[in-house]
Design an enzyme around this catalytic site. Structure first.
Site, PDB file in Angstrom:
ATOM      1  N   HIS A   1      36.652  -5.860 -33.064  1.00 30.32           N
ATOM      2  CA  HIS A   1      37.627  -5.596 -34.123  1.00 30.32           C
ATOM      3  C   HIS A   1      37.834  -4.104 -34.248  1.00 30.32           C
ATOM      4  O   HIS A   1      36.893  -3.329 -34.088  1.00 30.32           O
ATOM      5  CB  HIS A   1      37.122  -6.166 -35.462  1.00 30.32           C
ATOM      6  CG  HIS A   1      38.234  -6.388 -36.423  1.00 30.32           C
ATOM      7  ND1 HIS A   1      38.710  -5.384 -37.219  1.00 30.32           N
ATOM      8  CD2 HIS A   1      38.988  -7.485 -36.675  1.00 30.32           C
ATOM      9  CE1 HIS A   1      39.707  -5.875 -37.943  1.00 30.32           C
ATOM     10  NE2 HIS A   1      39.904  -7.129 -37.635  1.00 30.32           N
TER      11      HIS A   1
ATOM     12  N   ASP B   1      38.536 -15.081 -35.669  1.00 31.49           N
ATOM     13  CA  ASP B   1      39.078 -16.107 -34.786  1.00 31.49           C
ATOM     14  C   ASP B   1      38.004 -16.903 -34.043  1.00 31.49           C
ATOM     15  O   ASP B   1      38.307 -17.964 -33.491  1.00 31.49           O
ATOM     16  CB  ASP B   1      40.019 -15.463 -33.756  1.00 31.49           C
ATOM     17  CG  ASP B   1      41.300 -14.992 -34.410  1.00 31.49           C
ATOM     18  OD1 ASP B   1      41.830 -15.742 -35.247  1.00 31.49           O
ATOM     19  OD2 ASP B   1      41.747 -13.876 -34.116  1.00 31.49           O
TER      20      ASP B   1
HETATM   21  N1  CMC Z   1      35.245  -8.538 -25.072  1.00 32.20           N
HETATM   22  C1  CMC Z   1      34.723  -7.635 -24.241  1.00 32.20           C
HETATM   23  N2  CMC Z   1      34.761  -6.310 -24.487  1.00 32.20           N
HETATM   24  C2  CMC Z   1      35.356  -5.917 -25.600  1.00 32.20           C
HETATM   25  C3  CMC Z   1      35.921  -6.816 -26.526  1.00 32.20           C
HETATM   26  C4  CMC Z   1      35.841  -8.183 -26.217  1.00 32.20           C
HETATM   27  N3  CMC Z   1      36.355  -9.088 -27.027  1.00 32.20           N
HETATM   28  N4  CMC Z   1      36.453  -6.137 -27.550  1.00 32.20           N
HETATM   29  C5  CMC Z   1      36.243  -4.846 -27.315  1.00 32.20           C
HETATM   30  N5  CMC Z   1      35.596  -4.706 -26.129  1.00 32.20           N
HETATM   31  C6  CMC Z   1      35.193  -3.454 -25.505  1.00 32.20           C
HETATM   32  C7  CMC Z   1      36.363  -2.922 -24.665  1.00 32.20           C
HETATM   33  O1  CMC Z   1      36.308  -3.408 -23.343  1.00 32.20           O
HETATM   34  C8  CMC Z   1      36.116  -1.449 -24.754  1.00 32.20           C
HETATM   35  O2  CMC Z   1      35.044  -1.115 -23.894  1.00 32.20           O
HETATM   36  P1  CMC Z   1      35.074   0.231 -23.035  1.00 32.20           P
HETATM   37  O3  CMC Z   1      35.078   1.342 -24.059  1.00 32.20           O
HETATM   38  O4  CMC Z   1      33.833   0.141 -22.232  1.00 32.20           O
HETATM   39  O5  CMC Z   1      36.349   0.179 -22.257  1.00 32.20           O
HETATM   40  C9  CMC Z   1      35.626  -1.242 -26.186  1.00 32.20           C
HETATM   41  O6  CMC Z   1      34.996  -2.472 -26.536  1.00 32.20           O
HETATM   42  C10 CMC Z   1      36.734  -0.923 -27.163  1.00 32.20           C
HETATM   43  O7  CMC Z   1      37.722  -1.933 -27.049  1.00 32.20           O
HETATM   44  P2  CMC Z   1      39.256  -1.742 -27.392  1.00 32.20           P
HETATM   45  O8  CMC Z   1      40.039  -2.903 -26.878  1.00 32.20           O
HETATM   46  O9  CMC Z   1      39.713  -0.378 -27.013  1.00 32.20           O
HETATM   47  O10 CMC Z   1      39.193  -1.806 -28.979  1.00 32.20           O
HETATM   48  P3  CMC Z   1      40.413  -1.964 -29.928  1.00 32.20           P
HETATM   49  O11 CMC Z   1      39.975  -1.494 -31.251  1.00 32.20           O
HETATM   50  O12 CMC Z   1      41.648  -1.392 -29.357  1.00 32.20           O
HETATM   51  O13 CMC Z   1      40.616  -3.568 -29.919  1.00 32.20           O
HETATM   52  C11 CMC Z   1      40.559  -5.817 -30.289  1.00 32.20           C
HETATM   53  C12 CMC Z   1      40.252  -4.445 -30.880  1.00 32.20           C
HETATM   54  C13 CMC Z   1      40.449  -6.845 -31.394  1.00 32.20           C
HETATM   55  C14 CMC Z   1      42.001  -5.835 -29.736  1.00 32.20           C
HETATM   56  C15 CMC Z   1      39.579  -6.101 -29.145  1.00 32.20           C
HETATM   57  O14 CMC Z   1      38.274  -6.148 -29.652  1.00 32.20           O
HETATM   58  C16 CMC Z   1      39.920  -7.386 -28.417  1.00 32.20           C
HETATM   59  O15 CMC Z   1      40.766  -7.385 -27.527  1.00 32.20           O
HETATM   60  N6  CMC Z   1      39.249  -8.535 -28.781  1.00 32.20           N
HETATM   61  C17 CMC Z   1      39.569  -9.807 -28.201  1.00 32.20           C
HETATM   62  C18 CMC Z   1      40.805 -10.414 -28.847  1.00 32.20           C
HETATM   63  C19 CMC Z   1      40.524 -10.878 -30.248  1.00 32.20           C
HETATM   64  O16 CMC Z   1      39.540 -11.552 -30.519  1.00 32.20           O
HETATM   65  N7  CMC Z   1      41.448 -10.572 -31.166  1.00 32.20           N
HETATM   66  C20 CMC Z   1      41.370 -10.977 -32.572  1.00 32.20           C
HETATM   67  C21 CMC Z   1      41.149  -9.808 -33.450  1.00 32.20           C
HETATM   68  S1  CMC Z   1      40.640 -10.211 -35.117  1.00 32.20           S
HETATM   69  C22 CMC Z   1      41.858 -11.179 -35.791  1.00 32.20           C
HETATM   70  C23 CMC Z   1      43.206 -10.606 -35.782  1.00 32.20           C
HETATM   71  O17 CMC Z   1      43.423  -9.429 -36.050  1.00 32.20           O
HETATM   72  O18 CMC Z   1      44.105 -11.361 -35.529  1.00 32.20           O
END
Ligand code: CMC
Length: 389
Positions: free
Chosen positions: A275, A326
């Site tokens: 998140h 989720d």
């Molecule tokens: N699985 C594996 N690695 C992850 C995940 C995950 N679900 N989430 C974050 N990371 C890692 C990512 O690979 C990155 O690692 P590195 O720095 O080594 O490249 C680091 O954590 C930061 O990730 P990011 O994608 O840059 O973080 P963000 O703040 O931009 O993204 C997020 C937040 C929710 C988009 C992301 O955690 C994600 O894609 N999660 C999976 C999709 C998901 O479950 N979404 C629902 C979010 S909550 C409900 C809503 O808002 O609808």
């Protein structure tokens, strides 16, 4: 001068790009507060745990639209208005009947909500005295759209909404064609409460951005639905269930730990984890975890909860990443018999209360939302005629 042409804008004044607007505070709000370190969520003053224990979804709607809880008379009046607004105009039912049965439920919902504007007596007029009525109309009709499309695509007759009962009760009735039990209604209602509002997430930001142009509420909600649909936002709950179903295909002794590690090794994201704001367990995930455990045991789907816990522990050990809202909501919806591709529509059914609350708040202190982009392309190129390129 039009955009894309160099305007003399001094890039040096704006040297930092906050990718994904990370950490940018663009508004003040009374709708919700998130403490990402403590894992705390508050809707207009009330802890999510307090609301989960005591409130109904209808009370939460009133809270998000008025920044206070309703008294008994106000609550009754809101419930009556929601009931009176449930029915869909015939052309929208005709659209639902006519559209492709394989269409994505979120796409159908997006189109139908956009169509609703044409049949609203106010025509979505931008007038603060009309906003709450428009919010009620949209909130009341979304469950009817979702249930109607699900019935039609399964070759079943559409079930007309009830003239009584809560949003949760009526939705399950329209979906299944039979009145739900107390436990199913309570579970559904709790899911609606937990998904109602969550700060400046992508869909809420979209709704506010559209609202800030003084466009109508229907446009704002249509845009927000488009944003919620994506797998990095609301679409994650369906993606989580698809992951669990992939494990199910491997049989009851599927190895969720190895499965998760393999995905991580190939740099895939595990849906339902991570998140932007929470750096600890999402408090909504904690409440949904308890529900997922109880419901999966009651309905004989224990393996889903076991695999979920295996994934959760693997993510914690390997990446120190916690689940978001989720993750466990997928098992909860599955346990009450809802099809995976409807999960994000249910998220919409709830989050519309937050979106409309933010739309109203934006209008009360509006300023056009217009950030800038740092131009990194070339400048002052010589024109080359098309035949010479
Ligand atoms: N699985 C594996 N690695 C992850 C995940 C995950 N679900 N989430 C974050 N990371 C890692 C990512 O690979 C990155 O690692 P590195 O720095 O080594 O490249 C680091 O954590 C930061 O990730 P990011 O994608 O840059 O973080 P963000 O703040 O931009 O993204 C997020 C937040 C929710 C988009 C992301 O955690 C994600 O894609 N999660 C999976 C999709 C998901 O479950 N979404 C629902 C979010 S909550 C409900 C809503 O808002 O609808």
């Amino acid at each position: 001068m039009s955009e894309g042409i160099h305007t003399g804008f001094d890039e040096q004044q704006y040297p930092h790009i906050n990718r994904g607007l990370d950490g940018i505070v663009a508004f003040s709000t009374t709708k919700s507060f998130i403490d990402g370190q403590k894992g705390e969520l508050i809707y207009s003053g009330y802890l999510i745990d307090t609301l989960a224990e005591n409130a109904t979804f209808e009370e939460v709607c009133f809270l998000l639209w008025n920044d206070r809880l309703p008294n008994a008379k106000e609550l009754e009046s809101l419930k009556t208005l929601l009931i009176e607004n449930r029915e869909l105009p015939q052309p929208i039912l005709d659209y639902i009947n006519a559209t492709d049965k394989d269409a994505e439920p979120m796409a159908v919902l997006r189109t139908a909500v956009s169509m609703l504007a044409d049949f609203d007596d106010t025509k979505g007029k931008y007038d603060p005295t009309l906003f709450e009525g428009q919010a009620i109309a949209i909130t009341a009709k979304i469950p009817t759209i979702i249930a109607a499309f699900d019935r039609v695509r399964h070759g079943k007759d559409i079930v007309a909404p009830l003239k009584e009962g809560s949003t949760a009760y009526n939705f399950l009735y329209m979906l299944n064609g039979e009145k739900p039990g107390e436990q199913a209604e309570k579970t559904m209602d709790l899911c609606l409460i937990l998904h109602a509002e969550h700060g400046m997430n992508a869909s809420t930001f979209t709704a506010r951005t559209i609202g800030a142009t003084q466009s109508d509420m229907y446009s704002a909600i249509t845009g927000a639905i488009g944003a919620l649909k994506g797998p990095l936002h609301g679409g994650a709950n369906t993606a989580v269930m698809n992951t669990l179903l992939e494990l199910k295909e491997q049989g009851d002794d599927a190895d969720a730990v190895a499965f998760t590690k393999k995905k991580l090794e190939s740099k895939e994201k595990i849906m339902g984890f991570g998140h932007r704001v929470y750096k600890t367990f999402d408090p909504r995930a904690r409440l949904l975890q308890t529900m997922a455990k109880d419901l999966s045991e009651e309905t004989g789907h224990q393996e889903l909860y076991k695999w979920s816990m295996d994934m959760l522990n693997t993510m914690k050990n390997e990446k120190n990443i916690d689940p978001n809202v989720d993750f466990f909501s997928a098992t909860v919806y599955y346990s009450i018999g809802i099809q995976p591709d409807l999960y994000t529509t249910i998220f919409t059914m709830s989050r519309v209360s937050g979106w409309t609350g933010h739309y109203i708040e934006q209008a009360a202190n509006n300023r056009l939302i217009r950030p800038r982009a740092l131009y990194v392309g070339e400048k002052h190129l010589d024109w080359v005629p098309v035949e010479d390129r």
